[in-house]
Scaffold this active site. Sequence first.
Site, PDB file in Angstrom:
ATOM      1  N   ASP A  30       0.835  -1.199   0.000  1.00  0.00           N
ATOM      2  CA  ASP A  30       0.000   0.000   0.000  1.00  0.00           C
ATOM      3  C   ASP A  30       0.874   1.255   0.000  1.00  0.00           C
ATOM      4  OD1 ASP A  30      -1.871   2.113   0.732  1.00  0.00           O
ATOM      5  OD2 ASP A  30      -3.233   0.500   1.298  1.00  0.00           O
ATOM      6  N   SER A  79      -7.046   4.303  -1.369  1.00  0.00           N
ATOM      7  CA  SER A  79      -6.812   2.865  -1.242  1.00  0.00           C
ATOM      8  C   SER A  79      -8.061   2.037  -1.520  1.00  0.00           C
ATOM      9  CB  SER A  79      -6.285   2.541   0.158  1.00  0.00           C
ATOM     10  OG  SER A  79      -4.990   3.068   0.333  1.00  0.00           O
ATOM     11  N   THR A 132      -7.902  -1.977   1.926  1.00  0.00           N
ATOM     12  CA  THR A 132      -7.444  -2.998   0.982  1.00  0.00           C
ATOM     13  C   THR A 132      -8.016  -4.376   1.271  1.00  0.00           C
ATOM     14  OG1 THR A 132      -5.424  -1.747   0.525  1.00  0.00           O
ATOM     15  CG2 THR A 132      -5.432  -4.071  -0.077  1.00  0.00           C
ATOM     16  N   GLU A 252      -1.048  -7.759   2.584  1.00  0.00           N
ATOM     17  CA  GLU A 252      -0.823  -6.325   2.408  1.00  0.00           C
ATOM     18  C   GLU A 252       0.233  -5.800   3.361  1.00  0.00           C
ATOM     19  OE1 GLU A 252      -3.235  -2.120   1.994  1.00  0.00           O
ATOM     20  OE2 GLU A 252      -3.694  -3.401   3.722  1.00  0.00           O
ATOM     21  N   HIS A 261       2.377   8.721   4.383  1.00  0.00           N
ATOM     22  CA  HIS A 261       1.501   9.792   4.883  1.00  0.00           C
ATOM     23  C   HIS A 261       2.210  10.607   5.966  1.00  0.00           C
ATOM     24  CE1 HIS A 261      -2.298   9.195   2.823  1.00  0.00           C
ATOM     25  NE2 HIS A 261      -2.264   7.895   3.068  1.00  0.00           N
ATOM     26  N   ASP A 299      -1.356   0.002  -4.749  1.00  0.00           N
ATOM     27  CA  ASP A 299      -2.615   0.628  -5.129  1.00  0.00           C
ATOM     28  C   ASP A 299      -2.395   2.065  -5.600  1.00  0.00           C
ATOM     29  OD1 ASP A 299      -1.792   1.328  -2.584  1.00  0.00           O
ATOM     30  OD2 ASP A 299      -3.728   0.988  -1.632  1.00  0.00           O
ATOM     31  N   HIS A 300      -1.293   2.670  -5.126  1.00  0.00           N
ATOM     32  CA  HIS A 300      -0.935   4.056  -5.458  1.00  0.00           C
ATOM     33  C   HIS A 300       0.388   4.344  -4.793  1.00  0.00           C
ATOM     34  CE1 HIS A 300      -1.893   4.964  -1.306  1.00  0.00           C
ATOM     35  NE2 HIS A 300      -3.039   4.316  -1.468  1.00  0.00           N
ATOM     36  N   HIS A 392      -1.670  11.105  -1.300  1.00  0.00           N
ATOM     37  CA  HIS A 392      -1.315  10.206  -2.399  1.00  0.00           C
ATOM     38  C   HIS A 392      -0.891  11.000  -3.628  1.00  0.00           C
ATOM     39  CE1 HIS A 392      -4.333   7.017  -0.659  1.00  0.00           C
ATOM     40  NE2 HIS A 392      -3.347   7.313   0.172  1.00  0.00           N
TER      41      HIS A 392
END
Length: 429
Positions: A30, A79, A132, A252, A261, A299-300, A392
Amino acid sequence: MKFVSTVLLSTICMGAIAQEPKNVIMVVGDGMGPAYTTAYRYFSDDRNTPEVERTVFDRLMVGMASTYPAPVSGYVTDSAAGATALSSGIKTYNGAIAVDVDKEPVKTVLEWAKEHGMKTGVAVTSQINHATPAGYSAHNESRKNYNEIADSYFDRKVANDFVLDVMLGGGWQYFKRDDRNLIAEFTAAGYEYVDNIAALKDTDETKPLLGLFADQGLNWALDMPDKQRLQTLTETAVKHLENDKGFFLLVEASQVDWAGHSNDVGAAMGEMQDLASTMTWLEEYVDTHPDTLVVLTADHSTGGFTIGANTVYKWEPQWVQNLKASPFSIAKQLMKAKDKAPLASDLLGFTLTGEEKSAIESIDTEDEEVAYQTVKTLLDLRTNTGWTTGGHTGVDVPVFAKGPGSDKFRGSINNTQVADNIFTLLGRE
């Protein structure tokens, strides 16, 4: 001639079989954009050799994937929408858990596996009802409906069975609440329950398993006894899921994103090390179980992580190689300490400069966020790390794969193709 034809036919048939995995292990890093895997290469490099050593990520990389969500949410995904694309092959709005833009449920690869007799599980470092894992195992119009998502793991059946045979991660506060005790309900339904990672080695592999190890997400990898936990969760999940009909497991590395973050380079490399050890184990698992497909992607990307900053052409990860704890944990310890600088030097693993000592000694005993920021800034300056956002970004992310069908993930693909490929490999037309 007949012998040659028979051998050729046999080879073709074996090749066809090899493209249909019995087991699928889907791994999501993630927030893990390309800067993270590149940075990990330099972080893990042996500086005593002239070569930069290749990592497990270098060995397994096969392509890149776009990450944009449905048009209603623009070009930068969250996410939930990212997980829905990876799990179902459907673009949706940010915040959506396996529902389309009209809020209608969409089929996920995990559900498809369950419907076709495979065992299913999730092993994550966030809470197991986070975006997720929920994006593979639940359907909800909002990722924020944590209690509803947790309830659905028990209440909603797939093929007359619980959605998940194995659930490992955090989430006590959502599974043992004043209004409902899902832990007790799962236990009564035949699940073994553990609340300590060390106890996983003694679990009964013949029983479905629920393991919750924190109120929400697990502690940072750097704050765990062996500085890792994802490999343990993954190994346990695989052992419990192995069966004649195959399994689908979602793994994950949740907190790569959380480090991004927080703009925390120390925690980020700790989480990447945790993921790298897990991927190395999975790489070896596929070698001994060639009927297993492993796919890893993100996911990003999170944080706008920059390897080199301030127009200075260097990045020096050695300053985060010897951390004895996460920067957040270090900050909390410094808040309570009388002699802050010596403690900081010990926990960080290097001798502080005069300027760094002054910054550390000025840490307030009351303001946790300021203390954390002081430690992070010190490490950013030492390593010359940059960040562009606390959120993100919309960059493409790397894709890694090994095992039967891995060729389908090569090149530049859309994130929805990850799910489409898995559906195809599992037999959906």
